[in-house]
Design a protein around this motif. Sequence first.
Motif, PDB file in Angstrom:
ATOM      1  N   PHE A  21       0.802  -0.964   0.063  1.00 27.84           N
ATOM      2  CA  PHE A  21      -0.044  -0.030  -0.108  1.00 27.84           C
ATOM      3  C   PHE A  21       0.879   1.287   0.087  1.00 27.84           C
ATOM      4  O   PHE A  21       0.495   2.200  -0.714  1.00 27.84           O
ATOM      5  N   ARG A  22       1.949   1.485   0.617  1.00 29.45           N
ATOM      6  CA  ARG A  22       2.802   2.255   0.896  1.00 29.45           C
ATOM      7  C   ARG A  22       4.310   1.637   1.218  1.00 29.45           C
ATOM      8  O   ARG A  22       4.306   0.974   2.077  1.00 29.45           O
ATOM      9  N   VAL A  23       5.075   1.985   0.371  1.00 28.02           N
ATOM     10  CA  VAL A  23       6.535   1.525   0.543  1.00 28.02           C
ATOM     11  C   VAL A  23       7.229   1.789   1.557  1.00 28.02           C
ATOM     12  O   VAL A  23       7.794   0.968   2.380  1.00 28.02           O
ATOM     13  N   PHE A  24       7.184   3.135   2.026  1.00 31.41           N
ATOM     14  CA  PHE A  24       8.300   3.687   3.204  1.00 31.41           C
ATOM     15  C   PHE A  24       7.472   3.529   4.560  1.00 31.41           C
ATOM     16  O   PHE A  24       7.960   3.465   5.469  1.00 31.41           O
ATOM     17  N   LEU A  25       6.341   3.582   4.551  1.00 31.85           N
ATOM     18  CA  LEU A  25       5.634   3.865   6.031  1.00 31.85           C
ATOM     19  C   LEU A  25       5.686   2.711   6.757  1.00 31.85           C
ATOM     20  O   LEU A  25       6.157   2.656   7.950  1.00 31.85           O
ATOM     21  N   PRO A  26       5.664   1.086   6.108  1.00 34.86           N
ATOM     22  CA  PRO A  26       5.907   0.095   7.173  1.00 34.86           C
ATOM     23  C   PRO A  26       7.348  -0.189   7.385  1.00 34.86           C
ATOM     24  O   PRO A  26       7.706  -0.422   8.586  1.00 34.86           O
ATOM     25  N   LEU A  27       8.278   0.276   6.637  1.00 32.44           N
ATOM     26  CA  LEU A  27       9.784   0.480   6.664  1.00 32.44           C
ATOM     27  C   LEU A  27      10.024   1.370   7.996  1.00 32.44           C
ATOM     28  O   LEU A  27      10.760   1.289   8.921  1.00 32.44           O
ATOM     29  N   PHE A  28       9.143   2.559   8.043  1.00 29.38           N
ATOM     30  CA  PHE A  28       9.334   3.695   9.164  1.00 29.38           C
ATOM     31  C   PHE A  28       9.009   3.036  10.495  1.00 29.38           C
ATOM     32  O   PHE A  28       9.545   3.068  11.475  1.00 29.38           O
ATOM     33  N   ALA A  29       7.676   2.189  10.138  1.00 28.15           N
ATOM     34  CA  ALA A  29       7.137   1.555  11.486  1.00 28.15           C
ATOM     35  C   ALA A  29       7.954   0.435  12.020  1.00 28.15           C
ATOM     36  O   ALA A  29       8.311   0.320  13.247  1.00 28.15           O
ATOM     37  N   LEU A  30       8.503  -0.324  10.973  1.00 23.42           N
ATOM     38  CA  LEU A  30       9.483  -1.382  11.329  1.00 23.42           C
ATOM     39  C   LEU A  30      10.735  -0.964  12.131  1.00 23.42           C
ATOM     40  O   LEU A  30      11.263  -1.457  13.139  1.00 23.42           O
ATOM     41  N   SER A  31      11.402   0.400  11.736  1.00 26.09           N
ATOM     42  CA  SER A  31      12.420   1.117  12.140  1.00 26.09           C
ATOM     43  C   SER A  31      12.170   1.371  13.628  1.00 26.09           C
ATOM     44  O   SER A  31      12.758   1.311  14.793  1.00 26.09           O
ATOM     45  N   LEU A  32      11.055   2.041  13.919  1.00 21.90           N
ATOM     46  CA  LEU A  32      10.545   2.804  15.193  1.00 21.90           C
ATOM     47  C   LEU A  32      10.450   1.373  16.157  1.00 21.90           C
ATOM     48  O   LEU A  32      11.009   1.523  17.452  1.00 21.90           O
ATOM     49  N   ALA A  33       9.708   0.449  15.736  1.00 22.63           N
ATOM     50  CA  ALA A  33       9.579  -0.689  16.519  1.00 22.63           C
ATOM     51  C   ALA A  33      10.962  -1.321  16.986  1.00 22.63           C
ATOM     52  O   ALA A  33      11.176  -1.873  18.133  1.00 22.63           O
ATOM     53  N   VAL A  48      18.460  -1.006  10.823  1.00 21.10           N
ATOM     54  CA  VAL A  48      17.141  -0.366  10.549  1.00 21.10           C
ATOM     55  C   VAL A  48      16.750   0.461  11.634  1.00 21.10           C
ATOM     56  O   VAL A  48      15.905   1.296  11.701  1.00 21.10           O
ATOM     57  N   ALA A  49      16.883   0.025  12.995  1.00 15.78           N
ATOM     58  CA  ALA A  49      16.526   0.531  14.317  1.00 15.78           C
ATOM     59  C   ALA A  49      17.379   1.844  14.764  1.00 15.78           C
ATOM     60  O   ALA A  49      17.254   2.378  15.631  1.00 15.78           O
ATOM     61  N   SER A  50      18.182   2.370  13.775  1.00 11.31           N
ATOM     62  CA  SER A  50      19.128   3.375  14.194  1.00 11.31           C
ATOM     63  C   SER A  50      18.532   4.654  13.898  1.00 11.31           C
ATOM     64  O   SER A  50      17.492   4.753  13.291  1.00 11.31           O
ATOM     65  N   SER A  51      19.082   5.772  14.669  1.00  8.24           N
ATOM     66  CA  SER A  51      18.287   7.088  14.511  1.00  8.24           C
ATOM     67  C   SER A  51      18.380   7.548  13.177  1.00  8.24           C
ATOM     68  O   SER A  51      17.269   8.124  12.764  1.00  8.24           O
ATOM     69  N   THR A  52      19.485   7.406  12.399  1.00  2.00           N
ATOM     70  CA  THR A  52      19.476   7.822  11.035  1.00  2.00           C
ATOM     71  C   THR A  52      18.629   7.104  10.170  1.00  2.00           C
ATOM     72  O   THR A  52      17.928   7.706   9.473  1.00  2.00           O
ATOM     73  N   ALA A  53      18.175   5.489  10.508  1.00  2.00           N
ATOM     74  CA  ALA A  53      17.375   5.228   9.456  1.00  2.00           C
ATOM     75  C   ALA A  53      15.919   5.834   9.783  1.00  2.00           C
ATOM     76  O   ALA A  53      15.092   5.880   8.840  1.00  2.00           O
ATOM     77  N   ILE A  54      15.712   5.938  11.191  1.00  2.00           N
ATOM     78  CA  ILE A  54      14.206   6.610  11.846  1.00  2.00           C
ATOM     79  C   ILE A  54      13.940   7.795  10.811  1.00  2.00           C
ATOM     80  O   ILE A  54      13.007   8.050  10.353  1.00  2.00           O
ATOM     81  N   ILE A  55      15.068   8.703  10.883  1.00  2.00           N
ATOM     82  CA  ILE A  55      14.960   9.888  10.253  1.00  2.00           C
ATOM     83  C   ILE A  55      14.806   9.990   8.588  1.00  2.00           C
ATOM     84  O   ILE A  55      13.737  10.333   8.194  1.00  2.00           O
ATOM     85  N   THR A  56      15.431   9.343   8.193  1.00  2.00           N
ATOM     86  CA  THR A  56      15.359   8.897   6.721  1.00  2.00           C
ATOM     87  C   THR A  56      14.100   8.382   6.172  1.00  2.00           C
ATOM     88  O   THR A  56      13.532   8.756   5.235  1.00  2.00           O
ATOM     89  N   LEU A  57      13.948   7.584   6.678  1.00  2.00           N
ATOM     90  CA  LEU A  57      12.408   6.463   6.413  1.00  2.00           C
ATOM     91  C   LEU A  57      11.314   7.509   6.932  1.00  2.00           C
ATOM     92  O   LEU A  57      10.198   7.697   6.239  1.00  2.00           O
ATOM     93  N   GLY A  58      11.320   8.297   7.790  1.00  2.00           N
ATOM     94  CA  GLY A  58      10.205   9.079   8.298  1.00  2.00           C
ATOM     95  C   GLY A  58      10.153  10.115   7.237  1.00  2.00           C
ATOM     96  O   GLY A  58       8.897  10.490   7.048  1.00  2.00           O
TER      97      GLY A  58
END
Length: 190
Positions: A21-33, A48-58
Amino acid sequence: MTPETIISIFLGIGLAASVGFRVFLPLFALSLAGYYNIIPLNENWAWVASSTAIITLGVATVLEVFAYYIPWFDNLLDTIAIPLAAIAGTAVMASTITDLSPVITWALAIIAGGGTASAIKGTAASTRLTSTATTAGVANPVISTVETGSSIIMSLFSIFLPAVAIILVVLIFIGIRKMYKYIFPKSKEA
């Protein structure tokens, strides 16, 4: 197979469906989780759980969500989002599977993760294309809103209730099958 492994597979398939449905949204959710230790990530995917990944995916998530509200750009975005969904679906599946050999992990990731994401994204893209052709794009923002909402719901269920997420994935595929049967009915021969 341990219950944890089965849950990790359900989690991956649910997130892969969300990627459809949305490419980046679940990756962002995974990163936050992963960042908040809600779910364990495969050790090779800890980044994937790094601060850099969270910001980039957000940032990528916000841009993607709003880009789907631009009338002509939404169809163009779908053309690149379909192969991207296959890659992202494979990645979320590979990142969540625990306690399996790399061969089985990647086989599941490619087939179940990439396949699920591609099938859903392909159907969503076809729906948007049909909407553009039949409503001159007027209905596309509604479709975009439904897709974003579906991605959020699937991501949340996948992370917090993976067993329910897998049931939702099955229901989505049943819906897709019924839609195709309705659109492409078998011809009756005399």
